[in-house]
Design an enzyme around this catalytic site. Sequence first.
Site, PDB file in Angstrom:
ATOM      1  N   GLU A 185       1.122   3.882   1.865  1.00 19.15           N
ATOM      2  CA  GLU A 185       1.766   4.308   3.108  1.00 19.15           C
ATOM      3  C   GLU A 185       3.076   3.545   3.310  1.00 19.15           C
ATOM      4  OE1 GLU A 185      -1.300   3.284   2.548  1.00 19.15           O
ATOM      5  OE2 GLU A 185      -2.722   3.919   4.076  1.00 19.15           O
ATOM      6  N   ALA A 220     -21.071  11.977 -26.318  1.00 25.42           N
ATOM      7  CA  ALA A 220     -20.492  13.191 -26.894  1.00 25.42           C
ATOM      8  C   ALA A 220     -21.620  13.844 -27.671  1.00 25.42           C
ATOM      9  CB  ALA A 220     -19.351  12.814 -27.827  1.00 25.42           C
ATOM     10  N   HIS A 273       0.836  -1.196   0.000  1.00 24.45           N
ATOM     11  CA  HIS A 273       0.000   0.000   0.000  1.00 24.45           C
ATOM     12  C   HIS A 273       0.879   1.257   0.000  1.00 24.45           C
ATOM     13  CE1 HIS A 273      -3.792  -2.222   1.644  1.00 24.45           C
ATOM     14  NE2 HIS A 273      -3.349  -2.709   0.507  1.00 24.45           N
ATOM     15  N   LEU A 288     -29.086   0.972 -27.259  1.00 18.73           N
ATOM     16  CA  LEU A 288     -28.598   0.245 -26.082  1.00 18.73           C
ATOM     17  C   LEU A 288     -28.615   1.134 -24.843  1.00 18.73           C
ATOM     18  CD1 LEU A 288     -27.282  -2.502 -25.238  1.00 18.73           C
ATOM     19  CD2 LEU A 288     -25.127  -1.288 -25.307  1.00 18.73           C
ATOM     20  N   THR A 314     -23.618  -0.008 -33.119  1.00 14.32           N
ATOM     21  CA  THR A 314     -22.375   0.767 -33.195  1.00 14.32           C
ATOM     22  C   THR A 314     -21.274  -0.044 -33.870  1.00 14.32           C
ATOM     23  OG1 THR A 314     -22.999   2.032 -31.247  1.00 14.32           O
ATOM     24  CG2 THR A 314     -20.658   1.981 -31.770  1.00 14.32           C
ATOM     25  N   ASP A 367     -19.865   1.608 -37.115  1.00 13.85           N
ATOM     26  CA  ASP A 367     -18.568   2.296 -36.934  1.00 13.85           C
ATOM     27  C   ASP A 367     -17.359   1.375 -36.979  1.00 13.85           C
ATOM     28  OD1 ASP A 367     -20.230   4.412 -36.515  1.00 13.85           O
ATOM     29  OD2 ASP A 367     -19.800   4.650 -34.380  1.00 13.85           O
ATOM     30  N   SER A 370     -21.239  11.683 -37.266  1.00 10.31           N
ATOM     31  CA  SER A 370     -20.995  12.096 -35.876  1.00 10.31           C
ATOM     32  C   SER A 370     -19.515  12.310 -35.594  1.00 10.31           C
ATOM     33  CB  SER A 370     -21.553  11.044 -34.910  1.00 10.31           C
ATOM     34  OG  SER A 370     -20.880   9.823 -35.083  1.00 10.31           O
ATOM     35  N   TRP A 409     -16.277  14.515 -36.125  1.00  9.15           N
ATOM     36  CA  TRP A 409     -16.301  14.423 -34.681  1.00  9.15           C
ATOM     37  C   TRP A 409     -17.106  15.581 -34.120  1.00  9.15           C
ATOM     38  CZ3 TRP A 409     -14.774   9.979 -32.883  1.00  9.15           C
ATOM     39  CH2 TRP A 409     -13.793   9.253 -33.585  1.00  9.15           C
TER      40      TRP A 409
END
Length: 377
Positions: free
Chosen positions: A46, A149, A44, A298, A191, A195, A163, A165
């Site tokens: 610490e 987006a 960890h 979705l 998608t 895409d 789309s 960008w």
Amino acid sequence: MRRAIELARLAWGATHPNPMVGALIVEDGTVVAEGWHEKDGGPHAERMALAQLGRAPKPGASMYVTLEPCCTHGRTGACTDAIKASGIRRVVIGATDPNPAHAVHGHEVLREAGIEVVPDVLADDCADLNLIFNHWITAKSPLFALKLASTLDGRLACRSGESKWITNEQSRADVMAWRRLFPAIAVGSGTVVKDNPRLTARMPGEAEWCPLRFVFDGRLRTVDERSMPALYTDEFRARTVVVTTNHSGEGYVRKLRALGVQVWVLPSLTTRVPLDQFRQRCVQEGINGVFFEGGTVLTSAFLHQRQFDYLFMYRAPLILADEKSKPTFSGLRTEHLAQGIRLQGLRLQSFGDDVLQRGRIVYPDSLHVDEARFSMG
Ligand SMILES: NC(=O)c1ccc[n+]([C@@H]2O[C@H](COP(=O)([O-])OP(=O)(O)OC[C@H]3O[C@@H](n4cnc5c(N)ncnc54)[C@H](OP(=O)(O)O)[C@@H]3O)[C@@H](O)[C@H]2O)c1
């Protein structure tokens, strides 16, 4: 504490299912040792900072740590024991342990040993480091986060489907960083067909990183003998998991598995993947966070079924003003503002002219799905 947060971030995406934690030791106003939790199973933060110091701290030394030190004996021993043994007499703490069974016990154990504890310093920023871990510990379920987006008028694509960008390069670079953080990423079959995405994290100066890549495809329409999507054929295909139903053809399932792609077949009454069962399977597999990147069908289904826990909304200063362009969400009948879905713990960031709003999703008591306009499947 800001420096300790920076240290914690050095392990961005590498600590699951553990949190990211940074720690440092200050003597006479100077940082003399630094440490962070590098990976699951490792020491960890610490203990890393104490090891880097390599000697007893001077009287009056303070430790700064982004998360309350653990006081239970896990794989690496309680950090409160290490702090007590070191002789440090002052500990400044960022976020409290999100596990209700342990919260503030670390503070108490240190105080009982006569150590001064200063809690809640930059607590929100420290807690924000561990969005995924905090949710996993408190809800005992993965954090399902949606990234969108959109334009100023809430559109994801033009009526033509264009789309790329909407948002600028800086926003897209930030998305890459979140892809690097989440253990898994997910998209719908629409998608993939439209895409053919790669869904990896590509960050300057770093090797391309591939999270687990979920494709929701209830009837395996993405399996195209003539041209398979990149997700099923690229060098990371063993990291692709197609989530389908018992209504998909067994031949297609075999074909995917022969390519080295994983397939989860979930029993369903319809050809749509049952989302609650998907969540259960993630719990069984220890997958504590999934970053959803669309598309509309979705993500609307997930929203209607209250499956999203967190939203990342990047907004560009662009207006389409076309009712035939693609909306961010659809299918609810919201008569009153009180029926709307809200974000809590909101964080705002600018990327050039774009703005990211992100926060935890809070659902109203009831959502009215407009069945006439939207089939949840
Ligand atoms: N701007 C952005 O942030 C962004 C992000 C991603 C995508 N996009 C755009 O969105 C478009 C694709 O979106 P899309 O809405 O056509 O497709 P999608 O949402 O990617 O995929 C929808 C499909 O997923 C399958 N599915 C499986 N289980 C489901 C469940 N439980 N609920 C709902 N669907 C389930 C269904 O296939 P079946 O019909 O076979 O049942 C459904 O048609 C692309 O043009 C892409 O560019 C934009």
